[in-house]
Motif scaffolding. Structure first.
Motif, short mmCIF file in Angstrom:
data_model
loop_
_atom_site.label_atom_id
_atom_site.label_comp_id
_atom_site.label_asym_id
_atom_site.label_seq_id
_atom_site.Cartn_x
_atom_site.Cartn_y
_atom_site.Cartn_z
N HIS A 117 0.85 -1.07 -0.38
CA HIS A 117 -0.49 -0.13 0.02
C HIS A 117 0.81 1.61 -0.08
CE1 HIS A 117 -3.78 -2.21 0.27
NE2 HIS A 117 -3.56 -3.29 1.37
N ALA A 118 1.67 1.02 0.61
CA ALA A 118 2.77 2.30 0.75
C ALA A 118 3.29 2.92 -0.40
CB ALA A 118 3.96 2.24 1.84
N PHE A 119 4.05 1.02 -0.87
CA PHE A 119 4.89 1.45 -2.02
C PHE A 119 3.66 2.69 -3.47
CE2 PHE A 119 6.01 0.63 -6.47
CZ PHE A 119 7.54 0.39 -6.25
N GLN A 120 2.39 2.21 -3.26
CA GLN A 120 1.21 2.15 -4.33
C GLN A 120 0.76 3.48 -4.10
OE1 GLN A 120 -2.52 0.58 -4.00
NE2 GLN A 120 -3.26 1.24 -5.45
N LEU A 121 0.70 3.92 -3.58
CA LEU A 121 1.35 5.53 -2.53
C LEU A 121 1.73 6.60 -3.27
CD1 LEU A 121 -1.32 8.24 -1.61
CD2 LEU A 121 -0.19 7.85 0.43
N LEU A 122 3.38 5.91 -3.10
CA LEU A 122 4.39 6.63 -3.77
C LEU A 122 4.50 6.72 -5.19
CD1 LEU A 122 6.95 6.11 -1.00
CD2 LEU A 122 5.61 8.36 -0.80
N PHE A 123 3.95 5.38 -5.61
CA PHE A 123 4.34 5.35 -7.32
C PHE A 123 3.20 6.47 -8.25
CE2 PHE A 123 3.53 2.64 -11.21
CZ PHE A 123 4.39 3.11 -11.69
N GLY A 124 2.32 6.10 -7.01
CA GLY A 124 0.78 7.15 -8.11
C GLY A 124 1.48 8.45 -7.40
N GLU A 125 2.46 8.76 -7.15
CA GLU A 125 2.74 10.45 -6.61
C GLU A 125 3.92 10.62 -8.11
OE1 GLU A 125 4.31 14.00 -3.42
OE2 GLU A 125 3.93 12.09 -2.91
N PHE A 126 4.27 9.51 -8.34
CA PHE A 126 5.10 10.01 -9.13
C PHE A 126 4.15 9.64 -10.73
CE2 PHE A 126 7.34 7.04 -12.95
CZ PHE A 126 8.47 8.25 -13.28
N CYS A 127 3.56 9.09 -10.71
CA CYS A 127 2.51 9.03 -11.88
C CYS A 127 1.63 9.94 -12.00
CB CYS A 127 1.53 8.08 -11.91
SG CYS A 127 2.83 6.37 -11.82
N ALA A 128 1.77 10.59 -10.79
CA ALA A 128 0.43 12.18 -11.01
C ALA A 128 1.49 13.25 -11.39
CB ALA A 128 -0.04 12.26 -9.50
N VAL A 129 2.60 13.02 -11.03
CA VAL A 129 3.69 14.76 -11.63
C VAL A 129 3.58 14.39 -12.83
CG1 VAL A 129 5.98 15.19 -11.10
CG2 VAL A 129 4.62 14.58 -9.16
N THR A 130 4.13 13.03 -13.46
CA THR A 130 4.62 13.25 -15.02
C THR A 130 3.16 13.17 -15.44
OG1 THR A 130 4.30 10.73 -14.56
CG2 THR A 130 5.92 11.91 -13.93
N TYR A 131 2.36 12.53 -15.02
CA TYR A 131 0.68 13.06 -15.45
C TYR A 131 0.21 14.44 -16.48
CZ TYR A 131 -4.11 12.27 -16.04
OH TYR A 131 -5.70 12.72 -16.66
N GLU A 132 0.97 15.04 -14.65
CA GLU A 132 0.56 16.72 -15.33
C GLU A 132 0.97 16.78 -16.26
OE1 GLU A 132 0.55 20.50 -14.73
OE2 GLU A 132 2.57 19.29 -14.33
N GLN A 133 2.45 16.86 -16.50
CA GLN A 133 3.62 16.98 -17.58
C GLN A 133 2.84 16.64 -18.15
OE1 GLN A 133 6.91 15.97 -15.80
NE2 GLN A 133 7.54 17.46 -14.71
N GLN A 134 2.37 15.40 -18.68
CA GLN A 134 2.05 14.65 -20.06
C GLN A 134 2.96 13.71 -20.35
OE1 GLN A 134 -0.85 15.82 -22.57
NE2 GLN A 134 -0.82 17.67 -21.66
N LYS A 135 3.80 13.59 -19.91
CA LYS A 135 5.22 12.39 -20.50
C LYS A 135 5.00 11.15 -19.92
CE LYS A 135 10.59 13.51 -18.92
NZ LYS A 135 10.50 14.17 -20.16
N TYR A 136 5.71 10.46 -20.60
CA TYR A 136 5.86 9.32 -21.18
C TYR A 136 6.50 8.41 -21.05
CZ TYR A 136 0.79 11.48 -22.04
OH TYR A 136 -0.30 11.89 -21.91
#
Length: 884
Positions: free
Chosen positions: A566-585
């Protein structure tokens, strides 16, 4: 390399000085006359004022590389002059070469040509300002060679003297516009009495000539013999380098050739590279033939194809290159969503080509488009780099010789993954490349949304999702060591009988995607059921992926970071949220590590970025590395983890989330983050995203400027549609769906079942003919009889854009049988007067029109949500009811 040396440097003056040193000792052409000949060769249309008193001075300044001095009347560095010269040398190489031979022979003594070539080669080799990847077009037929190959005794053994010297002049004209850089070179040569270097004893002076240069054989002839390139018994062709492509004849040679040739080695290597693959599911290489199931291809655009070709190539089963309508200059574009298997199909085609080389006589070159970086390489460099991987002995001239034969097929994979800043340059360079090699053939792969005018004449195919039988076949082929045999059988049974959450009719978009089908099977293995909500599926998939390697080893393993699931899911979710906002893939390793470090520090977690990267790539496998970049195995995983992170945020942070969605509303397509966020946090999404968006949509500027309330519909219509679509009641092939251009609005409309307008019949009372012209015709349909050699016997309905001009040349009286019209709102209102009647405009803004009904539904939805949350805020009921 460090700071560039001032000496030696090549430029117009320094190189031409070498030419002048190669003149005979007596009766030599004067400097003025030699420069005059050079200028007239460069541009025969120029007028030279050789009688001017300054002419001799300017010639001297040019030869001696005086500061900031050029041959002004020649304009060697001007764009028009360079473009004109390049066009001449490309279009009329033989004529330009003949003129160049006349020019050189009028100045240089024949016996000094060998020295001139070697001295020029030494100058290029020692000039550190020229990168090793710089190209010199020094071979016959304007074939390029890298500088690093010129310096290699192994790669470069012979020059054709006139082609070589012309290629040097071409390089100087295109890349050496600053003549001043050669001043130090000229001064050093004078100090070393370089003018004596044309003496017969010069070749013995080793200090002036490197061993590799001295070893180069200079060929003073222009002739080449015919060459036969034999195909071996196993269907493999030998080396094609250094062969005139017009004289190549492919023939079958009997008997075994013991010595391995360049193309024997190349084809063996490329076959292995593309047959044995590491995939998402398999940590070790696995034979593609043991697990691959080939999707079908369906034609979507068929520029200038005959009717017979359109029908014969419309749907391709078990795709191989010989089943495609491959033509030089008019290649194939294969498009599909992520995870559908575009790259895998290209791998499959490469292996099939090599296995059937004796039959097809085509050499595959596989190019990964995302490796393109114009700061490091141009398109030709990219192709050569990929080509040389399978035989490091190959030179650039080997590639160009192959391309000119028409026996090369380039697979250019993933052009949608070329950086947006570089895409236009990438396509422009490809456009020039295909003009240089008009016989080469091409197959591109890309996502659906990509477009380039360069690909206009390419035939477009869409990679079709698996049908039910293909999905079942793929599941059956999965390795029993990775997915239990009983699980596979149960999954197939449930799929066939619509049990345990599996329904092909409702889930075909997911089950038909090979990658998502595999992940769905992993999630099924843990729960023996598939949830209907999308976000729940991804949640189950996450837990399945977290245990993927454990199941193969019988182990329970924690993340290397030491974090819980669960902790990993939230931290990796933060990484994905930042890159999603940047539209970076796609990400460089240092970019990922820097962002992981920032997230670890912000959350005060006791781990390091390198372990985080290991977990997402080795344990979860949601990121993978190819070349220098990391990528998501499917972008929907970035959407899920970003949505998960958003769903865990306090309400005070939702305005920032809404702003992020709103700012990129018109640039995101096929986005799943917002729908999954709605599933995870419905109330927060309605309160902080949907309601603010609806308020902006229905409370427009008209409410604040004294306009009528119904005027808000005008702006609503213009914002989300802007066009109306009609058909004329005759024949047409398909309904044209409206697209709002807004990701958020489309999500709202689908989630709350808002009625969506369709294309309407253009009835007489609408008087559409009064407001349309040829530019409004989106599609025009004709009944076309089949070609004589077609397998189709009945006439077919075809769009004009798909028929091709030849048909209309032969049938000038052909009459359209149907139209679809696209009418922009601006066309309806342009020139509108108060006393004019525009029936179509009145129809659109009528209270009962489909667009107005949709608008009223949006207003009603906003009012309903507003009341829903106002009631909750004011609720004085029980404690339980305060949460409902």
């Amino acid at each position: 390399m460090g700071e560039e040396k001032e000496y030696p440097r090549i430029c117009g003056g320094s190189f031409f000085s070498l030419v002048l040193r190669a003149r005979p000792k007596t009766n030599k052409v004067s400097n003025n006359k030699a420069v005059e000949s050079l200028v007239l060769f460069y541009d025969p249309s120029l007028k030279l004022y050789t009688g001017e008193s300054s002419y001799k001075t300017r010639v001297s300044e040019f030869i001696n590389c005086a500061p900031n001095k050029k041959i002004e009347f020649a304009e060697f560095s001007s764009e028009p002059g360079i473009s004109n010269f390049n066009k001449r040398i490309k279009d009329e190489y033989d004529k330009v070469l003949a003129d160049f031979i006349t020019f050189i022979d009028s100045i240089v003594q024949k016996e000094n040509l060998t020295w001139l070539c070697r001295a020029s080669l030494e100058l290029i080799s020692k000039d550190e300002s020229i990168s090793d990847d710089a190209k010199f077009y020094i071979k016959p037929d304007f074939t390029p060679v890298y500088k690093k190959e010129l310096k290699s005794e192994k790669d470069f053994k012979r020059v054709n003297v006139y082609n070589f010297l012309l290629g040097i002049f071409h390089f100087v004209f295109n890349h050496c516009d600053d003549n001043d850089v050669g001043r130090e070179t000229i001064e050093q040569w004078k100090k070393e009495d370089y003018k004596n270097c044309v003496s017969e004893e010069w070749t013995a002076k080793k200090e002036y000539v490197e061993d590799t240069v001295e070893a180069v054989e200079v060929d003073l002839t222009m002739e080449q013999e015919d060459a036969f390139v034999y195909v071996e018994e196993d269907g493999v062709a030998p080396d094609l380098g250094m062969v005139d492509p017009e004289n190549i004849i492919f023939a079958q040679k009997t008997g075994v050739i013991e010595e391995e040739t360049g193309y024997t080695k190349y084809l063996r290597a490329i076959r292995k590279k593309h047959r044995y693959l590491v995939t998402f599911l398999y940590e070790n290489e696995r034979d593609i033939k043991s697990f691959y199931v080939c999707n079908r291809l369906s034609i979507t655009s068929n520029y200038a194809m005959s009717v017979a070709d359109v029908n014969n190539y419309r749907l391709i089963e078990e795709a191989t290159v010989d089943k495609l309508p491959l033509k030089a200059q008019e290649g194939i574009v294969i498009s599909a969503d992520g995870g559908m298997g575009k790259s895998m199909m290209l791998h499959h085609m490469v292996v099939d080509m090599v296995d059937r080389f004796e039959e097809l006589h085509l050499v595959p070159i596989f190019v990964t488009a995302r490796l393109y970086n114009p700061l490091k390489m141009d398109f030709t460099d990219l192709v050569f780099t990929e080509y040389k991987r399978c035989n490091t002995d190959f030179c650039l001239s080997d590639l160009t010789a192959l391309l000119k034969t028409g026996k090369a097929l380039l697979f250019i994979d993933g052009i949608d993954e070329v950086g947006s800043d570089h895409f236009e340059q990438f396509m422009n360079e490809f456009d020039v490349f295909k003009d240089y090699y008009p016989l080469a053939k091409y197959i591109f792969s890309t996502r659906k949304h990509i477009y380039s005018s360069v690909l206009t004449k390419f035939i477009r195919y869409s990679l079709q999702p698996f049908n039910l039988q293909q999905a079942i076949e793929m599941v059956g082929k999965l390795d029993d060591k990775v997915v239990n045999k009983n699980t596979k059988e149960d999954f197939i049974h449930s799929l066939q009988n619509k049990q345990k959450g599996l329904d092909w009719d409702k889930q075909k978009d997911f089950l038909g995607n090979p990658l998502l089908l595999t992940i769905m099977l992993l999630a099924y293995e843990d729960n023996y059921e598939i949830p209907s909500q999308r976000y729940l599926f991804y949640e189950n998939a996450y837990y399945a992926l977290a245990k993927k390697h454990d199941r193969t080893k019988g182990l329970i393993r924690e993340f290397k970071t030491g974090l819980s699931v669960h902790a990993f899911q939230l931290l990796f979710g933060e990484f994905c949220a930042v890159t999603y906002e940047q539209q970076k893939y796609a990400f460089k390793e240092d970019e990922i590590l820097d962002l992981f470090a920032e997230i670890i520090k912000a959350n005060n977690v006791n781990t390091i970025p390198e372990l985080f990267l290991a977990d997402v790539t080795e344990k979860l496998c949601v990121l993978y590395k190819e070349g220098e970049d990391y990528h998501f195995i499917h972008r929907s995983f970035q959407d899920y983890f970003a949505a998960y992170f958003f769903s865990k945020q306090d309400a005070r942070y939702y305005p920032a989330i809404y702003e992020m969605f709103s700012d990129s509303d018109e640039t995101r397509s096929d986005d799943e983050a917002l729908p999954m966020l709605y599933g995870m946090a419905e109330q927060q999404t309605e309160l902080h995203i949907i309601m603010p968006f609806l308020k902006e949509a229905i409370e427009t500027r008209y409410n604040y400027e004294g306009g009528h309330p119904e005027d808000t519909f005008f702006e609503f219509f213009d914002r989300f549609y802007g066009c109306v679509y009609f058909y004329d009641g005759k024949q047409y092939s398909e309904d044209y769906m409206y697209e709002s251009g807004s990701m958020i609005y489309d999500f709202i409309r689908e989630t709350y079942n808002i009625e969506h307008p369709h294309m309407l019949l253009a009835t007489e009372d609408l008087h559409i003919q009064d407001v349309i012209n040829d530019e409004n015709i989106l599609h025009e349909y004709y009944i076309v009889p089949p070609d004589e050699d077609s397998e189709i016997s009945n006439p077919i309905l075809m769009d004009k854009n798909d028929i091709g001009s030849d048909y209309f040349d032969e049938n000038p009286d052909a009459v359209a049988v149907g139209h679809v019209y696209e009418i922009p709102y601006s066309d309806l209102t342009r020139g509108l007067r108060e006393d004019e009647e525009v029936p179509l405009l009145n129809f659109i803004f009528d209270k009962d029109s489909p667009w107005y009904r949709e608008y009223r539904s949006i207003v009603d939805l906003y009012n309903t949500l507003q009341k829903k949350y106002e009631d909750k805020k004011d609720s004085k009921g029980s404690f339980l009811m305060k949460f409902h």
